[in-house]
Design a protein around this motif. Structure first.
Motif, mmCIF file in Angstrom:
data_model
loop_
_atom_site.group_PDB
_atom_site.id
_atom_site.type_symbol
_atom_site.label_atom_id
_atom_site.label_comp_id
_atom_site.label_asym_id
_atom_site.label_seq_id
_atom_site.Cartn_x
_atom_site.Cartn_y
_atom_site.Cartn_z
ATOM 1 N N ILE A 1 0.727 -0.824 0.030
ATOM 2 C CA ILE A 1 -0.134 -0.430 -0.180
ATOM 3 C C ILE A 1 1.040 1.439 0.196
ATOM 4 O O ILE A 1 1.843 1.660 1.033
ATOM 5 C CB ILE A 1 -1.140 -0.297 0.908
ATOM 6 C CG1 ILE A 1 -1.702 -0.792 1.126
ATOM 7 C CG2 ILE A 1 -1.904 1.440 1.192
ATOM 8 C CD1 ILE A 1 -2.819 -1.423 0.249
ATOM 9 N N LYS A 2 1.353 1.867 -1.164
ATOM 10 C CA LYS A 2 2.416 3.194 -1.299
ATOM 11 C C LYS A 2 0.611 4.649 -0.901
ATOM 12 O O LYS A 2 1.642 5.645 -1.168
ATOM 13 C CB LYS A 2 2.292 3.118 -2.817
ATOM 14 C CG LYS A 2 3.272 1.843 -3.275
ATOM 15 C CD LYS A 2 4.484 1.803 -2.399
ATOM 16 C CE LYS A 2 4.999 0.417 -2.929
ATOM 17 N NZ LYS A 2 6.235 0.255 -1.573
ATOM 18 N N LEU A 3 -0.259 4.363 -1.013
ATOM 19 C CA LEU A 3 -1.215 5.908 -1.180
ATOM 20 C C LEU A 3 -1.652 6.173 -0.146
ATOM 21 O O LEU A 3 -2.981 4.624 0.492
ATOM 22 C CB LEU A 3 -2.321 5.830 -2.218
ATOM 23 C CG LEU A 3 -3.169 6.209 -2.333
ATOM 24 C CD1 LEU A 3 -2.246 8.208 -2.667
ATOM 25 C CD2 LEU A 3 -4.257 6.477 -3.884
ATOM 26 N N LEU A 4 -2.215 7.092 0.526
ATOM 27 C CA LEU A 4 -3.353 7.054 1.400
ATOM 28 C C LEU A 4 -3.908 7.965 1.014
ATOM 29 O O LEU A 4 -3.709 8.765 0.660
ATOM 30 C CB LEU A 4 -2.337 7.086 3.237
ATOM 31 C CG LEU A 4 -1.892 6.245 4.347
ATOM 32 C CD1 LEU A 4 -1.453 6.972 5.186
ATOM 33 C CD2 LEU A 4 -2.628 4.983 4.609
ATOM 34 N N SER A 5 -5.012 6.602 0.719
ATOM 35 C CA SER A 5 -5.905 7.805 -0.341
ATOM 36 C C SER A 5 -6.926 9.070 0.567
ATOM 37 O O SER A 5 -6.885 8.645 1.975
ATOM 38 C CB SER A 5 -7.086 7.082 -0.243
ATOM 39 O OG SER A 5 -8.179 6.280 0.324
#
Length: 167
Positions: free
Chosen positions: A99-103
């Motif tokens: 998981i590279k992105l915290l939306s």
């Protein structure tokens, strides 16, 4: 509510079912995909009703304003939608390194958050961690020196235990 061998909860599946407390599934018993708004405003749903290592995708607003609380260790997760845990009482959240992105708003107003493990995060979008944890957040392993994109209000009122360097 009881179900057969479903592998997904559809968008808006249980949205607004204020008295929904538990879910049980058939023999296979796992869910891979939780759709958008699936459990939004399900105030009585306090426990994550799926095997945490099997869920691969949690849609936008999936548990927003629900009663979801406690620790979540989502090791099988591939995607996490915006505002997925908005205003929940989650105390711990562990995300896999992929998981590279915290939306946007994903953990906004999760005031009970004490531990966040998201070692792969490189992008934190608008309001992703706004007003989450506060001084209760005592453990966070995001390497902020590796964050390459920071959205508007992404860390609004976020409590840093020690000085942080953004490269």
């Amino acid at each position: 509510a009881a179900f057969g061998d479903a592998d997904r909860i559809p968008d808006w599946g249980f949205c607004g079912c204020e008295k929904l407390r538990t879910l049980t599934f058939g023999e296979r018993g796992w869910i891979y995909i939780i759709g958008m708004h699936a459990f939004e405003n399900c105030y009585a749903l306090t426990a994550f009703p799926f095997p945490e290592d099997e869920v691969q995708d949690i849609g936008a607003y999936a548990f927003a304003n629900s009663g979801l609380c406690g620790a979540l260790h989502l090791k099988g997760l591939v995607g996490l939608g915006m505002y997925a845990f908005l205003n929940c009482e989650i105390t711990e959240l562990e995300l896999p390194e992929r998981i590279k992105l915290l939306s946007p708003g994903v953990l906004m107003q999760t005031a009970s958050l004490t531990m966040l493990s998201a070692p792969g995060v490189r992008m934190i979008e608008n309001y992703a961690l706004a007003m989450s944890g506060g001084e209760r957040l005592t453990e966070c392993d995001i390497d902020f020196s590796q964050v390459t994109d920071l959205g508007i209000g992404a860390l609004q009122n976020f409590h840093f235990k020690e000085p942080v360097v953004f490269s």
